[in-house]
Design a protein around this motif. Structure first.
Motif, PDB file in Angstrom:
ATOM      1  N   ALA A  22       0.793  -1.095  -0.020  1.00 21.69           N
ATOM      2  CA  ALA A  22       0.040   0.033   0.031  1.00 21.69           C
ATOM      3  C   ALA A  22       0.827   1.349   0.024  1.00 21.69           C
ATOM      4  O   ALA A  22       1.831   1.263   0.555  1.00 21.69           O
ATOM      5  CB  ALA A  22      -0.950   0.158   1.283  1.00 21.69           C
ATOM      6  N   GLY A  23       0.301   2.252  -0.773  1.00 21.95           N
ATOM      7  CA  GLY A  23       1.157   3.403  -0.759  1.00 21.95           C
ATOM      8  C   GLY A  23       0.990   4.511   0.358  1.00 21.95           C
ATOM      9  O   GLY A  23       0.309   4.182   1.442  1.00 21.95           O
ATOM     10  N   VAL A  24       1.197   5.697   0.091  1.00 19.45           N
ATOM     11  CA  VAL A  24       0.818   6.786   1.016  1.00 19.45           C
ATOM     12  C   VAL A  24      -0.559   6.729   1.486  1.00 19.45           C
ATOM     13  O   VAL A  24      -0.873   7.406   2.607  1.00 19.45           O
ATOM     14  CB  VAL A  24       1.123   8.284   0.239  1.00 19.45           C
ATOM     15  N   ASP A  25      -1.462   6.443   0.317  1.00 15.77           N
ATOM     16  CA  ASP A  25      -3.007   6.459   0.990  1.00 15.77           C
ATOM     17  C   ASP A  25      -3.346   5.368   1.835  1.00 15.77           C
ATOM     18  O   ASP A  25      -4.532   5.168   2.320  1.00 15.77           O
ATOM     19  CB  ASP A  25      -3.727   6.640  -0.287  1.00 15.77           C
ATOM     20  N   GLY A  26      -2.531   4.291   2.027  1.00 18.17           N
ATOM     21  CA  GLY A  26      -2.616   2.815   2.664  1.00 18.17           C
ATOM     22  C   GLY A  26      -3.604   1.976   2.261  1.00 18.17           C
ATOM     23  O   GLY A  26      -4.163   1.152   2.705  1.00 18.17           O
ATOM     24  N   GLN A  27      -3.927   2.300   0.839  1.00 14.01           N
ATOM     25  CA  GLN A  27      -5.091   1.507   0.067  1.00 14.01           C
ATOM     26  C   GLN A  27      -4.334   0.175  -0.576  1.00 14.01           C
ATOM     27  O   GLN A  27      -3.241   0.422  -0.999  1.00 14.01           O
ATOM     28  CB  GLN A  27      -5.656   2.207  -1.000  1.00 14.01           C
ATOM     29  N   GLY A  36      -1.510  12.959  -2.091  1.00 16.68           N
ATOM     30  CA  GLY A  36      -0.819  12.559  -0.891  1.00 16.68           C
ATOM     31  C   GLY A  36      -0.861  13.385   0.300  1.00 16.68           C
ATOM     32  O   GLY A  36      -0.500  13.260   1.370  1.00 16.68           O
ATOM     33  N   LEU A  37      -1.424  14.690   0.049  1.00 12.62           N
ATOM     34  CA  LEU A  37      -1.363  15.745   0.886  1.00 12.62           C
ATOM     35  C   LEU A  37      -2.347  15.360   2.057  1.00 12.62           C
ATOM     36  O   LEU A  37      -2.112  15.609   3.134  1.00 12.62           O
ATOM     37  CB  LEU A  37      -1.700  17.222   0.247  1.00 12.62           C
ATOM     38  N   GLY A  60       1.571  15.557   8.381  1.00 14.31           N
ATOM     39  CA  GLY A  60       2.956  15.551   8.955  1.00 14.31           C
ATOM     40  C   GLY A  60       3.984  15.154   8.321  1.00 14.31           C
ATOM     41  O   GLY A  60       5.279  15.091   8.784  1.00 14.31           O
ATOM     42  N   CYS A  61       3.982  14.885   7.046  1.00  8.17           N
ATOM     43  CA  CYS A  61       4.935  14.234   6.142  1.00  8.17           C
ATOM     44  C   CYS A  61       5.947  15.419   5.754  1.00  8.17           C
ATOM     45  O   CYS A  61       5.356  16.699   5.492  1.00  8.17           O
ATOM     46  CB  CYS A  61       4.694  13.605   4.722  1.00  8.17           C
TER      47      CYS A  61
END
Length: 94
Positions: free
Chosen positions: A55-60, A87-88, A93-94
């Motif tokens: 899963a990527g930044v979005d967690g999917q 991704g925003l 916090g990234c």
């Protein structure tokens, strides 16, 4: 598993390769708009699935994307990339 890259994408990759070899100091600043080309997004999803990517930044997960609808998900991703918003909201916090 090896996936065959579509001809249009192969041609684009070849042009980038030739340019990079011919001009090693050239900087490819104008490539961002190529990230959200439909053929690039479709191919990226195919390759990520074939490589069993995480899963990527979005967690999917791929299962969640399939349940949501791959085309729908890709269209929304494309829009977020075009608007430079990807991704925003998912990465506070990234």
């Amino acid at each position: 598993m090896s996936l065959k890259t579509p001809t249009k994408l192969e041609e684009f990759q070849e042009k980038l390769y030739v340019k990079a070899k011919a001009e090693p100091t050239f900087r490819f600043y104008q490539l961002y708009d190529k990230l959200y080309r439909w053929d690039v997004l479709v191919e990226a999803l195919k390759r990520a699935k074939a490589n069993r990517g995480a899963a990527g930044v979005d967690g999917q997960t791929f299962e969640q994307v399939a349940e949501y609808g791959e085309e729908r998900w890709l269209k929304e991703l494309q829009r977020e990339l075009q608007e430079k918003r990807y991704g925003l909201s998912q990465c506070a916090g990234c």
